[in-house]
Write a protein that holds these residues in place. Structure first.
Motif, mmCIF file in Angstrom:
data_model
loop_
_atom_site.group_PDB
_atom_site.id
_atom_site.type_symbol
_atom_site.label_atom_id
_atom_site.label_comp_id
_atom_site.label_asym_id
_atom_site.label_seq_id
_atom_site.Cartn_x
_atom_site.Cartn_y
_atom_site.Cartn_z
ATOM 1 N N TYR A 105 22.534 29.712 7.512
ATOM 2 C CA TYR A 105 23.750 29.834 6.703
ATOM 3 C C TYR A 105 24.985 29.474 7.519
ATOM 4 N N GLU A 106 26.044 29.205 6.769
ATOM 5 C CA GLU A 106 27.374 28.999 7.356
ATOM 6 C C GLU A 106 28.237 30.143 6.852
ATOM 7 N N ASP A 107 28.844 30.884 7.751
ATOM 8 C CA ASP A 107 29.623 32.061 7.372
ATOM 9 C C ASP A 107 31.002 31.635 6.894
ATOM 10 N N LEU A 108 31.308 31.906 5.628
ATOM 11 C CA LEU A 108 32.606 31.583 5.042
ATOM 12 C C LEU A 108 33.431 32.843 4.800
ATOM 13 N N SER A 109 32.980 33.975 5.313
ATOM 14 C CA SER A 109 33.653 35.254 5.080
ATOM 15 C C SER A 109 35.052 35.227 5.672
ATOM 16 N N PRO A 110 36.023 35.790 4.957
ATOM 17 C CA PRO A 110 37.370 35.867 5.523
ATOM 18 C C PRO A 110 37.385 36.854 6.689
ATOM 19 N N ALA A 111 38.204 36.570 7.672
ATOM 20 C CA ALA A 111 38.322 37.468 8.821
ATOM 21 C C ALA A 111 38.951 38.775 8.357
ATOM 22 N N PRO A 112 38.436 39.912 8.817
ATOM 23 C CA PRO A 112 39.019 41.188 8.388
ATOM 24 C C PRO A 112 40.420 41.356 8.948
ATOM 25 N N SER A 113 41.300 41.935 8.142
ATOM 26 C CA SER A 113 42.666 42.174 8.611
ATOM 27 C C SER A 113 42.661 43.392 9.523
ATOM 28 N N GLN A 114 43.737 43.580 10.256
ATOM 29 C CA GLN A 114 43.827 44.704 11.192
ATOM 30 C C GLN A 114 43.742 46.036 10.450
ATOM 31 N N ALA A 115 44.227 46.096 9.209
ATOM 32 C CA ALA A 115 44.192 47.340 8.450
ATOM 33 C C ALA A 115 42.764 47.725 8.084
ATOM 34 N N GLU A 116 41.856 46.758 7.967
ATOM 35 C CA GLU A 116 40.480 47.042 7.579
ATOM 36 C C GLU A 116 39.604 47.449 8.751
ATOM 37 N N ILE A 117 40.023 47.133 9.976
ATOM 38 C CA ILE A 117 39.219 47.451 11.149
ATOM 39 C C ILE A 117 39.475 48.905 11.536
ATOM 40 N N PRO A 118 38.443 49.754 11.472
ATOM 41 C CA PRO A 118 38.663 51.159 11.846
ATOM 42 C C PRO A 118 38.843 51.302 13.349
ATOM 43 N N ASP A 119 39.650 52.263 13.727
ATOM 44 C CA ASP A 119 39.869 52.527 15.146
ATOM 45 C C ASP A 119 38.622 53.170 15.744
ATOM 46 N N ALA A 120 38.330 52.800 16.972
ATOM 47 C CA ALA A 120 37.168 53.360 17.652
ATOM 48 C C ALA A 120 37.485 54.741 18.213
ATOM 49 N N HIS A 121 38.760 55.068 18.343
ATOM 50 C CA HIS A 121 39.157 56.346 18.913
ATOM 51 C C HIS A 121 39.332 57.369 17.801
ATOM 52 N N LEU A 122 38.939 58.591 18.104
ATOM 53 C CA LEU A 122 39.143 59.671 17.150
ATOM 54 C C LEU A 122 40.609 60.075 17.164
#
Length: 126
Positions: A84-101
């Motif tokens: 496959y060829e990945d056509l998914s849009p890159a996630p925005s910064q708001a969608e990326i959960p923080d790794a820190h609690l």
């Protein structure tokens, strides 16, 4: 394009490593969370061919993949990425959960193990 270029959607999802098992791939297709060229896949036996665009809704991700080739086996991940060829849009910064609690204010909530040990030492309950 002959019949040899077409493949069942459940087999293709399994070979492309979108899911861990073929039964999960079949369940995903039947549940309506896979679209083939904007049409919902209604059965696990729906066919895909090179050039089809799949929209796959997984837990917290939406994958948009263009089928490049039909798979012959479930091989290693680098081999699966060739299907496959990945056509998914890159996630925005708001969608990326923080790794820190998130930090809590001192003294609020349940004490940590370290704080309990300090309290025990202070009260002589060691």
């Amino acid at each position: 394009m002959g019949a040899a270029d077409r493949q069942r959607i459940d087999k293709w999802l399994f070979f492309a490593r979108a899911v861990k098992s073929r039964s999960l791939a079949a369940r995903l297709a039947v549940s309506g969370r896979v679209r083939i060229n904007r049409d919902k896949a209604s059965q696990a036996s729906d066919l895909v061919k090179p050039g089809d665009v799949l929209t796959i809704t997984l837990d917290r991700r939406i994958l948009v993949w263009k089928v490049v080739d039909a798979g012959t086996r479930r091989g290693p991940a680098p081999e699966a990425r060739l299907l496959y060829e990945d056509l998914s849009p890159a996630p925005s910064q708001a969608e990326i959960p923080d790794a820190h609690l998130p930090l809590r204010d001192t003294g609020s909530g349940r004490p940590t193990k370290r704080e309990r040990r300090r309290t025990d030492r202070l009260l002589g309950r060691e």
